[in-house]
Scaffold this motif. Structure first.
Motif, short mmCIF file in Angstrom:
data_model
loop_
_atom_site.label_atom_id
_atom_site.label_comp_id
_atom_site.label_asym_id
_atom_site.label_seq_id
_atom_site.Cartn_x
_atom_site.Cartn_y
_atom_site.Cartn_z
N GLN A 75 0.82 -1.20 0.00
CA GLN A 75 0.00 0.00 0.00
C GLN A 75 0.86 1.26 0.00
O GLN A 75 2.00 1.25 0.48
CB GLN A 75 -0.91 0.03 1.24
CG GLN A 75 -1.81 -1.18 1.39
CD GLN A 75 -2.83 -1.27 0.28
OE1 GLN A 75 -3.38 -0.25 -0.15
NE2 GLN A 75 -3.12 -2.49 -0.16
N LYS A 76 0.31 2.34 -0.52
CA LYS A 76 1.00 3.63 -0.48
C LYS A 76 1.31 4.01 0.96
O LYS A 76 0.47 3.89 1.84
CB LYS A 76 0.14 4.71 -1.14
CG LYS A 76 0.80 6.09 -1.15
CD LYS A 76 -0.10 7.12 -1.79
CE LYS A 76 0.53 8.51 -1.73
NZ LYS A 76 -0.34 9.55 -2.34
N GLY A 77 2.54 4.45 1.19
CA GLY A 77 2.98 4.83 2.53
C GLY A 77 3.54 3.70 3.35
O GLY A 77 4.15 3.93 4.39
N GLU A 78 3.35 2.46 2.91
CA GLU A 78 3.84 1.30 3.65
C GLU A 78 5.36 1.23 3.60
O GLU A 78 5.97 1.47 2.56
CB GLU A 78 3.24 0.02 3.06
CG GLU A 78 3.67 -1.26 3.78
CD GLU A 78 3.03 -2.50 3.17
OE1 GLU A 78 3.55 -3.62 3.44
OE2 GLU A 78 2.05 -2.36 2.42
N LEU B 215 5.81 1.30 -10.03
CA LEU B 215 5.56 1.51 -8.62
C LEU B 215 6.68 2.35 -8.04
O LEU B 215 7.86 2.02 -8.21
CB LEU B 215 5.48 0.17 -7.88
CG LEU B 215 5.15 0.23 -6.38
CD1 LEU B 215 3.75 0.80 -6.16
CD2 LEU B 215 5.27 -1.15 -5.75
N GLU B 216 6.32 3.42 -7.38
CA GLU B 216 7.29 4.35 -6.81
C GLU B 216 7.75 3.85 -5.45
O GLU B 216 6.95 3.42 -4.62
CB GLU B 216 6.65 5.73 -6.68
CG GLU B 216 7.61 6.86 -6.38
CD GLU B 216 6.90 8.20 -6.41
OE1 GLU B 216 7.42 9.14 -7.02
OE2 GLU B 216 5.78 8.31 -5.84
N HIS C 219 9.82 3.45 1.65
CA HIS C 219 8.37 3.62 1.71
C HIS C 219 7.77 3.64 0.31
O HIS C 219 8.35 4.21 -0.62
CB HIS C 219 8.01 4.90 2.45
CG HIS C 219 8.33 4.86 3.91
ND1 HIS C 219 9.60 5.12 4.40
CD2 HIS C 219 7.55 4.55 4.99
CE1 HIS C 219 9.59 4.99 5.72
NE2 HIS C 219 8.37 4.65 6.10
N ILE C 220 6.61 3.03 0.17
CA ILE C 220 5.91 2.95 -1.10
C ILE C 220 5.27 4.30 -1.43
O ILE C 220 4.64 4.93 -0.57
CB ILE C 220 4.82 1.85 -1.07
CG1 ILE C 220 5.47 0.48 -0.81
CG2 ILE C 220 4.03 1.83 -2.37
CD1 ILE C 220 6.43 0.04 -1.87
N GLY C 221 5.45 4.73 -2.67
CA GLY C 221 4.87 5.98 -3.13
C GLY C 221 3.66 5.74 -4.01
O GLY C 221 2.80 4.93 -3.71
N GLU C 222 3.64 6.41 -5.16
CA GLU C 222 2.49 6.37 -6.05
C GLU C 222 2.58 5.22 -7.06
O GLU C 222 3.66 4.68 -7.33
CB GLU C 222 2.39 7.69 -6.83
CG GLU C 222 2.24 8.94 -5.96
CD GLU C 222 0.85 9.08 -5.39
OE1 GLU C 222 -0.06 8.34 -5.83
OE2 GLU C 222 0.66 9.93 -4.50
N PHE C 223 1.41 4.87 -7.60
CA PHE C 223 1.33 4.02 -8.78
C PHE C 223 1.38 4.95 -9.99
O PHE C 223 0.56 5.85 -10.11
CB PHE C 223 0.03 3.22 -8.76
CG PHE C 223 -0.20 2.39 -9.99
CD1 PHE C 223 0.34 1.11 -10.09
CD2 PHE C 223 -0.93 2.88 -11.05
CE1 PHE C 223 0.13 0.34 -11.22
CE2 PHE C 223 -1.15 2.12 -12.18
CZ PHE C 223 -0.61 0.85 -12.27
#
Length: 270
Positions: free
Chosen positions: A41-44, A83-84, A70-74
């Motif tokens: 998920q974003k922010g994970e 995936l950012e 940390h995961i950013g945007e798609f």
């Protein structure tokens, strides 16, 4: 075939360097036969080597985090999904363990779980290519014929990782009961032959190094099969149905990382 003057001697003997990891990474979600499904998920916050996206099925595969962060945007760029991932520079690695596979089915699962693809450019899922029965393959060909006039990545890999390639070949040869192993390199790289033969001998690989003419496109799968075995397969033929498997030398290093270092495929087309 064509003989194209090359410029490899300018830089082929340079040492392999590791670039500093960037602050932001865009990880490709496109795969052979379809896009991957994102499972974070974003922010994970994710750890290095953690699985981020997957695609199930015969041509399935996965991608993993090259760094922790940390995961950013798609993102969609030029019609392709990405995936950012924001690097936190802590380089924390997820704790994953496994034992060496003793069955072909377990080996196939390891290849797919680690997202290993053909590293010669085609990106065909390695798990699908090696999904064959014990004794079905008579000849395994390692493609070290880097015939493009400016490329020298495979040369550098063979020079630096001859032992890793050979250890992996020994494992695969015994798992699949393969009679013949041949590593093909162009004649211009004949200086590698003694190094590779020494590594083969050290790891008890029952195979040989074959010098090939310096022609383009020597590295094409069907051209390579003809040069090494003399068999001329029709375009569209699946080589495994003729008892032949071909893999790029970089693919064997990726398999080695998964087998012996528990490192997923976090580099592409080395």
């Amino acid at each position: 075939m064509l003989h194209i003057p090359d410029k490899k001697n300018i830089y082929k003997d340079l040492e392999i360097e590791t670039f500093s990891p960037p602050k932001t990474l865009h990880l490709p979600l496109s795969a052979f036969g379809g896009d991957l499904e994102v499972i974070v998920q974003k922010g994970e916050r994710v750890l290095k080597h953690q699985k981020l996206a997957q695609k199930e099925g015969f041509f399935g595969g996965n991608i993993h985090a090259p760094v922790s962060g940390h995961i950013g945007e798609f993102i969609v760029a030029n019609g392709e999904p990405f995936l950012e991932l924001f690097n936190d520079f802590l380089d924390e690695v997820i704790d994953v363990k496994h034992s060496l596979p003793t069955q072909i089915s377990d080996f196939i699962q390891l290849l797919q779980e680690n997202g290993i693809e053909g590293s010669g450019g085609a990106r065909f899922p390695t798990a699908a290519k090696y999904n064959v029965n014990e004794g079905q393959i008579d000849t395994l060909i390692i493609n070290g014929a880097e015939c493009e006039p400016y490329l020298s990545a495979d040369y550098a890999l063979m020079k630096s990782y001859a032992n890793e390639v050979s250890q992996t070949l020994h494992f695969i040869q015994h798992l699949y009961k393969i009679k013949t192993i041949i590593l093909g390199i162009e004649r211009m790289h004949k200086s590698l032959k003694p190094l590779l033969e020494k590594a083969f001998k050290h790891f008890n690989v029952e195979g040989k190094i074959k010098l090939l003419p310096d022609f383009y496109p020597q590295g094409g799968e069907l051209q390579l099969i003809k040069s090494i075995t003399g068999k001329e397969l029709k375009k569209g033929t699946i080589p495994s149905k003729e008892g032949i498997l071909v893999s790029n030398v970089a693919t064997f290093i990726a398999i080695h990382n998964a087998l012996f270092k528990v490192i997923p495929y976090i580099f592409k087309n080395t």
